[in-house]
Design an enzyme around this catalytic site. Structure first.
Site, mmCIF file in Angstrom:
data_model
loop_
_atom_site.group_PDB
_atom_site.id
_atom_site.type_symbol
_atom_site.label_atom_id
_atom_site.label_comp_id
_atom_site.label_asym_id
_atom_site.label_seq_id
_atom_site.Cartn_x
_atom_site.Cartn_y
_atom_site.Cartn_z
ATOM 1 N N ASP A 1 0.791 -1.241 0.000
ATOM 2 C CA ASP A 1 0.000 0.000 0.000
ATOM 3 C C ASP A 1 0.819 1.287 0.000
ATOM 4 O O ASP A 1 0.269 2.366 0.158
ATOM 5 C CB ASP A 1 -0.958 0.049 1.215
ATOM 6 C CG ASP A 1 -2.163 -0.843 0.995
ATOM 7 O OD1 ASP A 1 -2.334 -1.348 -0.134
ATOM 8 O OD2 ASP A 1 -2.944 -1.026 1.956
ATOM 9 N N HIS B 1 29.997 4.774 -2.834
ATOM 10 C CA HIS B 1 28.541 4.974 -2.803
ATOM 11 C C HIS B 1 27.961 4.631 -1.429
ATOM 12 O O HIS B 1 26.894 4.025 -1.325
ATOM 13 C CB HIS B 1 27.857 4.163 -3.903
ATOM 14 C CG HIS B 1 28.162 4.684 -5.271
ATOM 15 N ND1 HIS B 1 28.066 3.929 -6.413
ATOM 16 C CD2 HIS B 1 28.581 5.904 -5.687
ATOM 17 C CE1 HIS B 1 28.426 4.653 -7.465
ATOM 18 N NE2 HIS B 1 28.740 5.865 -7.055
ATOM 19 N N ASP C 1 28.683 13.919 0.120
ATOM 20 C CA ASP C 1 28.329 14.077 -1.293
ATOM 21 C C ASP C 1 26.825 14.213 -1.331
ATOM 22 O O ASP C 1 26.101 13.234 -1.135
ATOM 23 C CB ASP C 1 28.818 12.846 -2.082
ATOM 24 C CG ASP C 1 28.586 12.977 -3.584
ATOM 25 O OD1 ASP C 1 27.808 13.857 -3.991
ATOM 26 O OD2 ASP C 1 29.182 12.189 -4.336
ATOM 27 N N ASP D 1 25.188 18.638 -7.549
ATOM 28 C CA ASP D 1 25.977 17.484 -7.094
ATOM 29 C C ASP D 1 27.280 18.020 -6.508
ATOM 30 O O ASP D 1 28.190 18.391 -7.254
ATOM 31 C CB ASP D 1 26.223 16.572 -8.311
ATOM 32 C CG ASP D 1 26.935 15.279 -7.950
ATOM 33 O OD1 ASP D 1 27.167 15.033 -6.755
ATOM 34 O OD2 ASP D 1 27.249 14.516 -8.882
ATOM 35 N N HIS E 1 37.735 6.253 -9.753
ATOM 36 C CA HIS E 1 36.607 6.700 -10.580
ATOM 37 C C HIS E 1 37.067 7.813 -11.507
ATOM 38 O O HIS E 1 38.212 8.273 -11.420
ATOM 39 C CB HIS E 1 35.421 7.145 -9.712
ATOM 40 C CG HIS E 1 35.710 8.270 -8.756
ATOM 41 N ND1 HIS E 1 35.742 9.587 -9.143
ATOM 42 C CD2 HIS E 1 35.976 8.268 -7.426
ATOM 43 C CE1 HIS E 1 35.993 10.341 -8.085
ATOM 44 N NE2 HIS E 1 36.152 9.570 -7.037
ATOM 45 N N HIS F 1 30.984 13.872 -14.754
ATOM 46 C CA HIS F 1 29.903 13.374 -15.618
ATOM 47 C C HIS F 1 29.050 14.570 -16.004
ATOM 48 O O HIS F 1 29.097 15.619 -15.337
ATOM 49 C CB HIS F 1 29.065 12.319 -14.873
ATOM 50 C CG HIS F 1 28.672 12.731 -13.480
ATOM 51 N ND1 HIS F 1 27.592 13.528 -13.207
ATOM 52 C CD2 HIS F 1 29.256 12.503 -12.268
ATOM 53 C CE1 HIS F 1 27.502 13.745 -11.906
ATOM 54 N NE2 HIS F 1 28.516 13.147 -11.313
ATOM 55 N N HIS G 1 23.574 11.873 -13.199
ATOM 56 C CA HIS G 1 24.496 11.427 -14.252
ATOM 57 C C HIS G 1 23.728 11.643 -15.544
ATOM 58 O O HIS G 1 22.981 10.777 -15.984
ATOM 59 C CB HIS G 1 24.883 9.954 -14.068
ATOM 60 C CG HIS G 1 25.762 9.737 -12.872
ATOM 61 N ND1 HIS G 1 26.268 8.520 -12.523
ATOM 62 C CD2 HIS G 1 26.252 10.619 -11.943
ATOM 63 C CE1 HIS G 1 27.018 8.642 -11.425
ATOM 64 N NE2 HIS G 1 27.015 9.906 -11.062
ATOM 65 N N GLU H 1 35.199 16.212 -10.041
ATOM 66 C CA GLU H 1 35.186 15.586 -8.717
ATOM 67 C C GLU H 1 36.318 14.592 -8.479
ATOM 68 O O GLU H 1 36.078 13.413 -8.263
ATOM 69 C CB GLU H 1 33.842 14.894 -8.491
ATOM 70 C CG GLU H 1 33.374 13.988 -9.623
ATOM 71 C CD GLU H 1 32.060 13.276 -9.277
ATOM 72 O OE1 GLU H 1 32.003 12.642 -8.213
ATOM 73 O OE2 GLU H 1 31.113 13.349 -10.076
ATOM 74 N N TYR I 1 41.364 7.875 -1.991
ATOM 75 C CA TYR I 1 40.734 6.994 -1.007
ATOM 76 C C TYR I 1 41.765 5.992 -0.513
ATOM 77 O O TYR I 1 42.317 5.216 -1.301
ATOM 78 C CB TYR I 1 39.539 6.276 -1.648
ATOM 79 C CG TYR I 1 38.628 7.249 -2.375
ATOM 80 C CD1 TYR I 1 37.621 7.941 -1.700
ATOM 81 C CD2 TYR I 1 38.814 7.527 -3.745
ATOM 82 C CE1 TYR I 1 36.815 8.860 -2.359
ATOM 83 C CE2 TYR I 1 38.016 8.445 -4.400
ATOM 84 C CZ TYR I 1 37.024 9.109 -3.715
ATOM 85 O OH TYR I 1 36.229 10.026 -4.360
ATOM 86 N N ARG J 1 37.044 13.646 -1.377
ATOM 87 C CA ARG J 1 36.574 14.014 -2.720
ATOM 88 C C ARG J 1 36.114 15.469 -2.647
ATOM 89 O O ARG J 1 35.567 15.896 -1.623
ATOM 90 C CB ARG J 1 35.424 13.101 -3.176
ATOM 91 C CG ARG J 1 34.906 13.432 -4.565
ATOM 92 C CD ARG J 1 34.041 12.323 -5.206
ATOM 93 N NE ARG J 1 32.813 12.024 -4.494
ATOM 94 C CZ ARG J 1 32.621 10.952 -3.752
ATOM 95 N NH1 ARG J 1 33.591 10.065 -3.598
ATOM 96 N NH2 ARG J 1 31.466 10.755 -3.136
ATOM 97 N N GLU K 1 33.950 18.095 -5.109
ATOM 98 C CA GLU K 1 33.132 18.071 -6.329
ATOM 99 C C GLU K 1 32.366 19.366 -6.509
ATOM 100 O O GLU K 1 31.680 19.825 -5.590
ATOM 101 C CB GLU K 1 32.133 16.900 -6.246
ATOM 102 C CG GLU K 1 31.151 16.848 -7.399
ATOM 103 C CD GLU K 1 30.266 15.607 -7.388
ATOM 104 O OE1 GLU K 1 29.982 15.071 -6.297
ATOM 105 O OE2 GLU K 1 29.858 15.171 -8.482
HETATM 106 N N1 GLY Z 1 26.746 11.892 -6.331
HETATM 107 C C1 GLY Z 1 27.019 11.006 -7.387
HETATM 108 C C2 GLY Z 1 28.262 11.390 -8.079
HETATM 109 O O1 GLY Z 1 29.006 12.177 -7.561
HETATM 110 O O2 GLY Z 1 28.480 11.000 -9.168
HETATM 111 MN MN MN Z 2 29.042 13.517 -9.273
HETATM 112 MN MN MN Z 3 28.461 13.592 -6.096
#
Ligand code: GLY
Ligand code: MN
Ligand code: MN
Length: 454
Positions: free
Chosen positions: A54, A257, A274, A285, A364, A368, A375, A398, A402, A420, A422
């Site tokens: 529900d 993540h 983040d 972001d 990474h 993006h 993204h 970004e 790490y 990080r 960003e």
């Molecule tokens: N917050 C997702 C990224 O930084 O790509």
């Molecule tokens: Mn990002």
């Molecule tokens: Mn991010």
């Protein structure tokens, strides 16, 4: 007409201003021009998803649908039929229904679809099976996104098959299916002034959220308490998170993540946040990393300064005429040199870059596209070469490092440090514009802010 009546007719918060209505009409025209005569595009709204008994997940409109219609209700199908004499934009949507609206909320209905959302024609979604085959008739090419929503794929095939069954009565079913994404996602990649305005505003709201989190942070707090500070700023501005906020202290900052956000924040650790809000569908972001107790340790500061320098170097490359990959390569260069000078990598930077040695600490890419999706859509390569950056594109920059505990060959003082930084960057005609530039990231500025709240 008195003032009260005028107010009652004013579009509700999810409808758009006359300027936005114009922009949406322009997008539909642009797409139809590119599709050409003899074509038809069929775009469904996002399906409703059940969370548990529900209870549904909060509804989020499909970004392609939103981009072309501005319509935020579920249960809708937009159809674009270039050159159709009775009207080129047909919107199927739910009918008005006082009982359903009492339980579940307001609906635009067919009248609203035309009057408020600019449709040339609107029909109840319950009639779509009867009416849509007629719209497909004598159209050669169907633009649609197949493979995203199985129910929709099946329905579309069903409508086309209905026409095929009538072929002997002289009906011409369409015989070409073309991916809508190819045209539409290239349009979405280039942001208009109105979109940039929204993205800048989303960035400003997210900046307030990050500053609030920094001010509130103290050793001993839980990560979710900091997340609550972010959400407070998002919601009070009428926005919501564009993606689940990452609030990771110490070792958790090394999980890219991480979203559990349920650990205690320790004195001496860094906190990586983040988080970004979504304003009228447009994402921001931002990542910031700061010491929980307001003072970087020497090891933390040394690594932080490498990441910050890498980010500045990458942003410098986000200019028209450069390739998509140039900011990433600039970041990799600075990160690798920094890791060598801190003794975390050994060898010649040029060779280490060639060998991808930095990937142990930086796994990474540097960014993006950003827009209606965090993204965002748009090709990164054209014909196997990195795309050239052009004015109107918005991307994140970004870089990070790490270093979880137990990383071999790394002195202990660098362990459990995840960093990080960003920002959201618009490519302009003569350079770049950091849409989130007001979010503090200089180490001294951060130290002054952390824990300074009431
Ligand atoms: N917050 C997702 C990224 O930084 O790509
Ligand atoms: Mn990002
Ligand atoms: Mn991010």
């Amino acid at each position: 007409m008195n003032a009260t009546t005028r107010n009652a007719r004013r579009p509700s918060a999810d409808a758009f201003t006359p300027a936005m209505a114009k922009e949406l009409a322009r997008r539909r025209r642009q797409l139809m021009r590119a599709m050409g005569q003899g074509s038809i595009a069929v775009i469904p709204s996002a399906p409703v998803r059940v969370r548990n008994h529900d209870v549904e997940y909060p509804y989020r409109q499909d970004s392609d649908f939103l981009y072309l219609t501005g319509f935020t209700e579920p249960g809708a199908v937009a159809v674009l039929v270039p050159g159709r004499p009775q009207g080129e934009y047909v919107l199927f949507c739910r009918e008005r229904d006082p009982v359903m609206e009492t339980w579940h909320g307001r609906r635009a209905g067919q009248e609203g679809a035309v009057e408020r959302f600019g449709a040339d024609d609107s029909f109840p979604i319950s009639d779509v099976d009867d009416i849509l085959p007629g719209l497909l008739e004598d159209r050669v090419r169907v633009y649609a996104t197949l493979g995203r929503d199985q129910d929709f794929d099946q329905k579309l095939m069903g409508w086309v098959n209905r026409l095929k069954e009538q072929a002997r009565s002289g009906v011409h079913p369409p015989h070409e299916f073309v991916s809508l994404e190819y045209l539409l996602h290239d349009m979405r990649l280039f942001k208009s002034r109105a979109e940039i305005r929204l993205m800048r505003e989303a960035g400003a709201i997210s900046t307030r959220a990050h500053v609030r989190a920094m001010k509130a942070c103290r050793p001993g707090m839980m990560e979710y308490e900091i997340e609550a500070e972010l959400l407070y700023e998002f919601r009070r501005a009428g926005t919501e998170p564009a993606y689940p906020s990452i609030v990771g202290g110490g070792a958790n900052g090394c999980i890219l993540h991480y979203t559990e956000n349920n650990a205690r924040l320790n004195d001496g650790d860094l906190l990586l946040i983040d988080a970004g809000c979504e304003l009228q569908g447009y994402a921001s972001d931002i990542t910031r990393t700061f010491p929980v107790n307001g003072r970087f340790s020497p090891a933390q500061r040394e690594l932080y300064e490498v990441v910050l320098e890498a980010q500045y170097a990458a942003i410098e490359q986000a200019v028209p005429g450069n390739h998509w990959n140039d900011p990433h390569m600039a970041a990799v260069k600075v990160l690798t040199r920094g890791l060598v000078s801190l003794g975390l990598l050994k060898g010649r930077p040029a060779q280490l870059i060639k060998d991808g040695a930095y990937r142990q600490f930086y796994m990474h890419r540097t960014g993006h596209w950003l827009g209606l999706d965090v993204h965002d859509v748009g090709d990164y390569k054209l014909d196997e070469t990195w795309r050239l950056l052009e004015p109107g594109m918005v991307m994140t920059v970004e870089p990070g490092l790490y270093i979880p505990a137990g990383t071999k060959g790394v002195p202990k003082r660098f362990h459990d440090i995840g960093i990080r930084i960003e920002d959201d960057v618009l490519v302009t005609a003569d350079g770049y514009d950091v849409l989130t530039r007001d979010c503090p990231k200089a180490p001294d500025e951060i130290e002054a802010l952390v824990g300074s709240g009431e």
